[in-house]
Motif scaffolding. Sequence first.
Motif, PDB file in Angstrom:
ATOM      1  N   ASP A 438      33.985 -17.762  17.254  1.00 34.21           N
ATOM      2  CA  ASP A 438      34.031 -16.902  18.438  1.00 34.21           C
ATOM      3  C   ASP A 438      33.067 -17.340  19.524  1.00 34.21           C
ATOM      4  N   ARG A 508      38.329 -11.522  18.899  1.00 30.98           N
ATOM      5  CA  ARG A 508      39.219 -11.855  17.776  1.00 30.98           C
ATOM      6  C   ARG A 508      39.327 -10.701  16.790  1.00 30.98           C
ATOM      7  N   LEU A 511      41.391  -7.836  18.190  1.00 30.40           N
ATOM      8  CA  LEU A 511      42.817  -8.147  18.157  1.00 30.40           C
ATOM      9  C   LEU A 511      43.370  -8.048  16.734  1.00 30.40           C
ATOM     10  N   ASP A 627      50.844 -21.550  21.426  1.00 32.15           N
ATOM     11  CA  ASP A 627      50.495 -20.176  21.785  1.00 32.15           C
ATOM     12  C   ASP A 627      51.749 -19.320  21.946  1.00 32.15           C
ATOM     13  N   ASP A 663      53.170 -14.302  20.722  1.00 32.09           N
ATOM     14  CA  ASP A 663      52.965 -15.645  20.198  1.00 32.09           C
ATOM     15  C   ASP A 663      54.190 -16.085  19.401  1.00 32.09           C
ATOM     16  N   SER A 701      47.230 -14.000  14.463  1.00 32.94           N
ATOM     17  CA  SER A 701      46.334 -13.535  15.509  1.00 32.94           C
ATOM     18  C   SER A 701      46.512 -14.383  16.753  1.00 32.94           C
ATOM     19  N   PRO A 702      46.309 -13.803  17.944  1.00 35.62           N
ATOM     20  CA  PRO A 702      46.311 -14.619  19.158  1.00 35.62           C
ATOM     21  C   PRO A 702      45.125 -15.587  19.199  1.00 35.62           C
ATOM     22  N   CYS A 703      44.111 -15.306  18.375  1.00 34.49           N
ATOM     23  CA  CYS A 703      42.960 -16.192  18.276  1.00 34.49           C
ATOM     24  C   CYS A 703      43.140 -17.118  17.070  1.00 34.49           C
ATOM     25  N   GLY A 731      43.358 -17.414  23.758  1.00 32.23           N
ATOM     26  CA  GLY A 731      42.907 -16.953  22.446  1.00 32.23           C
ATOM     27  C   GLY A 731      42.363 -18.080  21.601  1.00 32.23           C
ATOM     28  N   ARG A 732      43.055 -19.219  21.596  1.00 31.81           N
ATOM     29  CA  ARG A 732      42.707 -20.326  20.712  1.00 31.81           C
ATOM     30  C   ARG A 732      41.659 -21.262  21.291  1.00 31.81           C
ATOM     31  N   HIS A 735      38.576 -17.582  23.811  1.00 30.53           N
ATOM     32  CA  HIS A 735      37.960 -16.548  22.973  1.00 30.53           C
ATOM     33  C   HIS A 735      37.434 -17.137  21.667  1.00 30.53           C
TER      34      HIS A 735
END
Length: 788
Positions: A438, A508, A511, A627, A663, A701-703, A731-732, A735
């Motif tokens: 993170d 993260r 989310l 993504d 996603d 997860s978007p992360c 996100g990837r 964040h």
Amino acid sequence: MAESTSYADSIILPTDEIFRNLKNAKWFAMDIGGALAKLAYYSTMPRKRSLITESSEGSGEEIYSVDQKEEMCDHLHFIKFETRYIETCLLFIRENLVGSRESMQGKIIKVTGGGAYRYKDILSNTLGVQVDKEDEMECLIKGCNFLLKNITDEAFLYQKKANVEYKFQTIEAEMIFPYLLVNIGSGVSIFKVQSESVYERIAGTSIGGGTFWGLGSILTKARGFDELLALAERGDHRNIDMLVKDIYGGAYSLLGLPADLIASSFGKAVSSAQDNYSAPSLNFHDADIAKSLLITISNDIGQIATLNAQLHSMKRIYFGGYFIRGHQTTMHTITYAVNYWSKGTIQPLFLRHEGYLGAIGAFLKGAEEEDFDKYSWDEKGSWGENYACSSGLQSPKVMEHPWMKPHSPTFDILELDRFAKPLVSCPVLLDPASYFPDTEDLTQDKVAREYWLQCFEQANGKLVERAIRSQASTPDATQRAARFMEKYLRRLKELHEYPCAYGTLTVRSLLDTREQCMQEFHFADPYLQQKQQDNEKALKLLDMRLEELNAMTWSERHLALVKGLLAGNVFDWGAKYVAALMEAGEGFGFKKALEEIEGRPWLFDDFDQWLDRMRGEAHHCAVIFVDNSGIDVILGVFPFARELLNRGTRVILCANSRPALNDVTYNELTILTKRVAAMSRDIERALQQDQLLVMESGQASPCLDLRYIDFDLSEMMRRHGTDLIVLEGMGRAIHTNLHAVFSCESLKIAMLKNEWLANRLGGKMFSVVFRYEKKRKVVSNSHSSHSH
């Protein structure tokens, strides 16, 4: 293409928020102490999952459809409640959830702790189960090992300076051992743990939680353990403890004793005419007595633990047991004692779920004896904490039930979800032990924390609308959506008060918690229909985009490919500003997004370095973590991947294993890749020759947390010698992983779609992040930590 809206009639909300899925329990375990009882059970539950499937015939929007697939989800549940309620609790389980005593016939329950003997007959007679008693030491150690290996941010250091800090530890599995485990119940036992199977009890003391409770009951008016702790929290031990300055008038510098160090616990309670000091009064306040007693016992335990650690050359001590219970004064005093006596050479660590060690261990003992195939449990799978259904540190659930009135006991709940395949560390992380995914630590950064908590609160309304719309034909969709909102807002409120309740607080984790809350109320993929529509629109533009790129010069094409990635990444339904533009229907499309890209130099601009690199030898294997659905993956990622393929690079496209916002998922990307291959000979050839592979990331997860990727993906990356990793999207790449360091080359690419975050990074809305980083040399492995 129309979305299938046929949902199973069997969607049932949890019978009770505490005893979830108990009717589907496969086996049980309990740890019964004098004060608390811990129930563990394993359940499997059917869950509907929307899958994209290919049609044997058809074209355009009819080439694939949505089917509902039922899959079994495995869960571990742990419930902690007061032992005095065990009989009524068991009756409630039998009468309201299990169905009947006969339905439990033949089932075995593993029980550890002192209550394994005291309550054996009650368990057998009430539930109709066979009771197997298990060794307490073995269960404690098994439980501790399991938590350390499976739960993120399980262990932490406690520091109390100007502000309270929780310093969570990331410890690689191979570095867990050796350690000391100090279990503080009525008395104290100290275990030396050298491996999974090598351990021994090396020491103990009779001065423990029972001492605190017993003496506290004699010396104060407190009527229970929790009341005694609450009393201690209000007290001032200096009114009753004799300090160094009370004897010497200040610090004793010659011996290195600070003025506020306790010289004699309860020393001021001594009253004698011959003394050199005078006690202010023999009528001490209960709160001061409780505080002094708590510190006395905590100091003693900390010193004994430290001496044993030094004797056995141990650098880490884990403290657990009923006595601690996340109480800050207790943890602070033990920490101070260990730091003082070890001169900072030994780490005093605490566990977020320390109360469940025995129950987890007893459960694992039962699991080892069961037929894994019978219950579809593979011990090689991975487990993760379900944030939607677990109590956090310092935030137990307090609930009233008719069978427990007039009291309202405190329930503490832990739930774990099983992943069918192991999740492992990404093989191209430079140093997995020091990797922290993170970018922002919301616990330390109060301004960022307040912004993001408010941001998630405000976004709930739109998400609820989307969830209801996605299941419009399901009668109870509105009711379930309302319950989701209520629960998630309650969780955000808890995090306002206790940011460290579930470990590290980040964008993260917020989310992930939201996605898990959605799943709890059976909204597995609210954006499914939207993703399909976006994919169809983007596919219609792909031919033209590829022709445009083919007509460009080499340098023009490479800049256009990068801009295509950036423009595609704008189309994110999770970004409030962009979602508003897309919902307005004012022609905001791919070309408009290209126009929004700021002129160079960008906010983070390594494009020239990347262009120079592309003039060199081709990469051997590139892994791209994709993504969003629609324009992002189809007009951004696929053309970029095609360029790498044409250079001779093997490309692995990685998508989420399970849905998150809009996603693209692995299932969807597999179908999309075949459709794109039908439009591009380069993609088709690469797909046929296994030069282009589609794999699942193992995440939902978007992360992107690269500590936990799919095992098969990790093996494929190793096999093909990955030398480029591409992280695409906020996100990837923003964040999470903005500061990640790899042992291969990396690209981190995103458009900033949140104005607050863009300003923080020194940019503005739609500022560009394009970071190219060369491979680094591998450094030595060591466990890492991050403080809060």
